[in-house]
Enzyme design. Structure first.
Site, short mmCIF file in Angstrom:
data_model
loop_
_atom_site.label_atom_id
_atom_site.label_comp_id
_atom_site.label_asym_id
_atom_site.label_seq_id
_atom_site.Cartn_x
_atom_site.Cartn_y
_atom_site.Cartn_z
N GLU A 294 0.56 -0.95 -0.38
CA GLU A 294 0.01 -0.24 0.07
C GLU A 294 0.90 1.27 0.08
O GLU A 294 0.76 2.65 1.15
CB GLU A 294 -1.49 -0.48 1.27
CG GLU A 294 -1.72 -1.34 1.46
CD GLU A 294 -2.83 -1.65 2.27
OE1 GLU A 294 -2.99 -0.67 3.21
OE2 GLU A 294 -3.63 -1.77 2.38
N ASP B 176 -8.30 -9.16 4.04
CA ASP B 176 -7.69 -7.59 4.83
C ASP B 176 -9.37 -7.69 6.04
O ASP B 176 -9.92 -6.40 5.77
CB ASP B 176 -7.81 -7.14 4.03
CG ASP B 176 -8.04 -5.26 5.21
OD1 ASP B 176 -6.76 -5.41 6.25
OD2 ASP B 176 -7.68 -4.38 4.01
N GLU C 129 -12.21 -1.73 12.70
CA GLU C 129 -12.21 -1.62 11.60
C GLU C 129 -13.56 -1.81 10.13
O GLU C 129 -14.40 -1.00 9.97
CB GLU C 129 -10.89 -1.70 10.64
CG GLU C 129 -10.72 -0.61 9.32
CD GLU C 129 -10.01 -0.80 8.65
OE1 GLU C 129 -8.62 -1.16 8.91
OE2 GLU C 129 -9.72 -0.85 7.32
C1 GCV Z 1 -2.49 0.79 8.12
C2 GCV Z 1 -6.41 -2.27 5.81
C3 GCV Z 1 -6.53 -1.03 6.61
C4 GCV Z 1 -5.11 0.07 6.09
C5 GCV Z 1 -4.32 -0.78 7.20
C6 GCV Z 1 -3.60 -1.72 6.08
C7 GCV Z 1 -2.74 -2.58 6.83
O1 GCV Z 1 -6.52 -1.38 4.83
O2 GCV Z 1 -7.57 -0.74 6.33
O3 GCV Z 1 -5.63 1.38 7.04
O4 GCV Z 1 -2.82 0.31 7.21
O5 GCV Z 1 -4.97 -2.37 6.09
O6 GCV Z 1 -3.00 -3.12 7.24
O7 GCV Z 1 -1.52 -2.27 7.10
#
Ligand code: GCV
Length: 720
Positions: free
Chosen positions: A296, A375, A403
């Site tokens: 990411e 995720d 989340e």
């Molecule tokens: C810290 C998901 C979340 C991101 C997070 C990522 C990760 O994609 O939405 O906010 O980033 O996981 O675990 O690194």
């Protein structure tokens, strides 16, 4: 980040912090007794301090000398000298057998005796006594306790600077960070100390203090801002919590001014060695690094044509002389995928990247694997990576922060989910569990103490560890923290139970999650503080026991995942990610829904599992209903194992989920006047929001699938 429809956390200084599972009343039964504590060291001082505090309130006394006279409770290190006669013989027998964090409780005589080989064991033993309450003094055979998992760690996704999109805490739903505010250390030592107490009392022994997405200011925690980290470490040390740091792989460039961060470059290796030595000069018990690389947008070894073993071993090499570890995350996938491309499957990515590297990682590398292949969705299969790396230390990562499970505005007790996860047997019912894998049982090391070190591509790739290797310790359980500066710690007061359950299941994954919840209720709502203890206990169980499944009922169906609003990930957004580059699609059309991940006709993901799961997931008839749409694209009239069709199941569960939230709300109203008024008010407000949001989910999902399929609800309920 302020979200729509949010019950905003109370400003953090407005009310006193809630005591969570350590209210003074929970210490009452210990506080009225005269206790003897034998041993020395800072953690033993913590034990004395806890008992003294309780004694001051309830009239008990704490002695530190074995000849102190009549005592009603003894807590002693097996190596303490002198020991009272009531403890000496047993201590002689068990010394050296209790483990680094374990303890023994002998309640067979007239005075309960708690023994530990180490001060940490004594501290955990103390909190065990708190959990037992008055029954700590009942006659009972000897019990021994030690954690199943050595590493029980929380990752804070806290930013030092307020991030323009993600705010102070990425995916945080409990106000600001407890460590940082507006670019600086928050400087509230009491709050951090109290947090340490709570962590020790549920068994957490490690944290990271900053986000895995490491931005410019946070990168500097490794160097010129290290003092801020050291201050946190000082505050948490008395509770046996070791501090770790998330670091950027590009640190040699962004902090060190080098032209490269290539893991095989000698200058880079030297830079990490120096930086790491400086960390240990300042924080001698520093735990290690956490790294999100090539993920990411975070930098990583791919930039230099290297792989993740090269990257992880670089940092592990720097940490090894000091006993530190690197948690290297396996969350690596292409987040710039073309949605038109049906051959790329994000679910495959972690396995494809990491399984071939098994045996290449140094022994102080822990590959940290998200529990599912995508995720943190409310329902995913267990990640196949966990069964694919027998020569690597693996940690399982779960999200305590909610989340994708209601963002601490919905009641969603996650203990039952984690319990299922930890008890999952990737090789079938007789095989090892995920908890065994995280504990390291049956693992073998490389035997070489590290993979290749800068000698060019391919060198050392023959380290498999399968033959002649040593047993490796496990990587443990890691949770993304759900705590913030909110006075209830977790925004939703009932979300405290998730943090508590995380620690307790990390200590003993075989615990019944309902029993864990029961412990939490007893500690957090002590009978002496509630109007009707039996009703409070029963009602909380009724509301929370099944709340994860209730959440699942009114959100994305049958394991299909990702039907949330983009970015904030709250509330329904059925097609929110359908044409995005993130690789999270459900492929619903007029004929059917779900992702074909079979070997026969799909992406082949099912082939990443060992027997028997590869076959079960491959077969549309044998695949568990709750995961059907994760593995298969099926027509709406496909008949589930339950006997219902897919479309009718979607309607039924969404109507039922909303009714269950209504019932939760009614039940909670029964507790008005029986529990703390501030807790009652906060939960009442949030239940209104949960009901609003659940109705929104129900109506959007049902309407969406009705419009796609044209199939009416057999019960003719309102669909829009
Ligand atoms: C810290 C998901 C979340 C991101 C997070 C990522 C990760 O994609 O939405 O906010 O980033 O996981 O675990 O690194």
């Amino acid at each position: 980040m302020s979200l729509p429809h949010t019950v905003q956390p109370t400003p953090d200084r407005a009310v006193a912090r809630h005591p969570a599972w350590l209210p003074p009343e929970a210490f009452g039964p210990l506080g009225i007794r005269s206790a003897l504590v034998c041993g020395t060291g800072p953690l033993v001082d913590t034990v004395v301090e806890e008992l003294t505090r309780a004694g001051t309130r309830y009239g008990g006394r704490v002695h530190r000398h074995a000849r102190a006279g009549a005592v009603e409770l003894v807590l002693a290190l097996t190596g303490a000298d002198p020991l009272p006669p009531v403890a000496a013989r047993l201590a002689g027998e068990v010394a050296g057998t209790l483990g680094a964090e374990g303890f023994l409780l002998d309640r067979s005589g007239h005075v309960p005796v708690l023994l530990a080989d180490t001060p940490a064991g004594l501290l955990y033993g103390l909190f065990h006594l708190v959990r037992l309450g008055g029954s700590a003094f009942d006659l009972h055979p000897v019990e021994r306790h030690r954690p199943a998992l050595d590493r029980r760690m929380l990752d804070h996704w806290d930013n030092v600077d307020v991030h323009p999109v993600m705010g102070q805490v990425e995916r945080g739903y409990a106000g600001g960070s407890i460590f940082w505010r507006d670019g600086a250390a928050r400087n509230e030592p009491d709050r951090i100390r109290e947090y340490g107490r709570l962590l020790a009392a549920c068994g957490v022994n490690a944290i990271t203090v900053n986000n895995v997405n490491v931005h410019a200011t946070e990168a500097r925690l490794l160097t010129d801002r290290l003092g801020d980290v050291a201050a946190i470490a000082d505050l948490l040390r008395p509770y046996a919590v070791r501090v770790h740091l998330s670091v950027t792989f590009a640190a040699p460039v962004v902090l060190g001014g080098l032209p490269t961060a290539d893991p095989l470059d000698d200058r880079v290796r030297a830079w990490w060695a120096t930086a790491t030595r400086q960390v240990y000069d300042r924080i001698p018990d520093f735990g290690g690094y956490v790294v999100k690389a090539d993920s990411e947008g975070q930098p990583g070894p791919f930039t230099y044509g290297r792989d993740h073993a090269d990257g992880a071993n670089l940092l592990a090499g720097a940490l090894a002389p000091f006993g530190g570890v690197v948690h290297w995350r396996a969350f690596v996938y292409n987040h710039r995928q073309d949605w038109r491309d049906r051959t790329t499957d994000r679910a495959r990515a972690a396995y494809d990247h990491f399984a071939p590297l098994d045996g290449r990682f140094r022994d102080n590398v822990i590959v940290q694997v998200k529990h599912g292949p995508i995720d943190f969705q409310a329902r995913e299969p267990v990640s196949p990576v966990l069964a694919a790396m027998p020569a690597t230390r693996l940690a399982v990562e779960v999200q305590v922060t909610q989340e994708y499970t209601g963002q601490q505005r919905h009641v969603c007790y996650l203990g039952p989910w984690w319990s299922e996860l930890l008890g999952f047997t990737p090789w079938g019912p007789q095989g090892r569990t995920v908890a065994d894998i995280a504990a390291g049982a049956g693992r073998t090391g490389t035997g070489a103490g590290g993979g290749r070190t800068g000698t060019g591509a391919g060198a050392g790739r023959t380290d498999t560890g399968a033959a002649g290797g040593r047993t490796l310790p496990g990587g443990g359980l890691v949770g993304v923290a759900n705590v913030g500066a909110d006075p209830f710690w977790t925004g939703h007061p009932l979300a405290q139970a998730n943090l508590y359950a995380f620690g307790r299941l990390g200590w003993d994954p075989r615990l019944d999650p309902r029993a864990v919840l029961d412990e939490w209720i007893g500690l957090t709502f002590p009978p002496s503080t509630t109007g009707d203890p039996a009703l409070v206990r029963r009602t909380l169980h009724e509301i929370m026991d099944d709340s994860w499944r209730t959440y699942e009922r009114y959100t994305a169906p049958l394991g299909v995942g990702f039907m949330v609003n983009p970015r904030d990930h709250y509330g329904p957004g059925v097609d929110g990610y359908e044409y995005s580059p993130w690789g999270t699609y459900h492929f619903a059309d007029r004929d059917g829904v779900g992702v074909d991940r079979t070997r026969a006709t799909g992406t082949g993901f099912t082939g990443q599992y060992p027997c028997p799961w590869a076959e079960r997931y491959e077969s549309v008839e044998q695949c568990p209903d709750e995961l059907l749409l994760f593995f298969h694209h099926v027509p709406y009239d496909h008949v589930l194992r339950s006997g219902s069709t897919v479309i009718q199941h979607i309607y039924d569960t969404h109507f039922a989920g909303v009714e269950q939230v209504k019932t939760m709300r009614q039940r909670w109203q029964r507790l008005a006047g029986l529990v703390d008024a501030a807790v009652h008010a906060r939960v009442s407000g949030l239940l209104e929001e949960q009901l609003r949001c659940a109705r929104e989910w129900r109506d959007q999902i049902n309407t969406y699938f009705f419009r796609k399929s044209g199939v009416p609800d057999t019960h003719s309920r309102p669909i829009h």
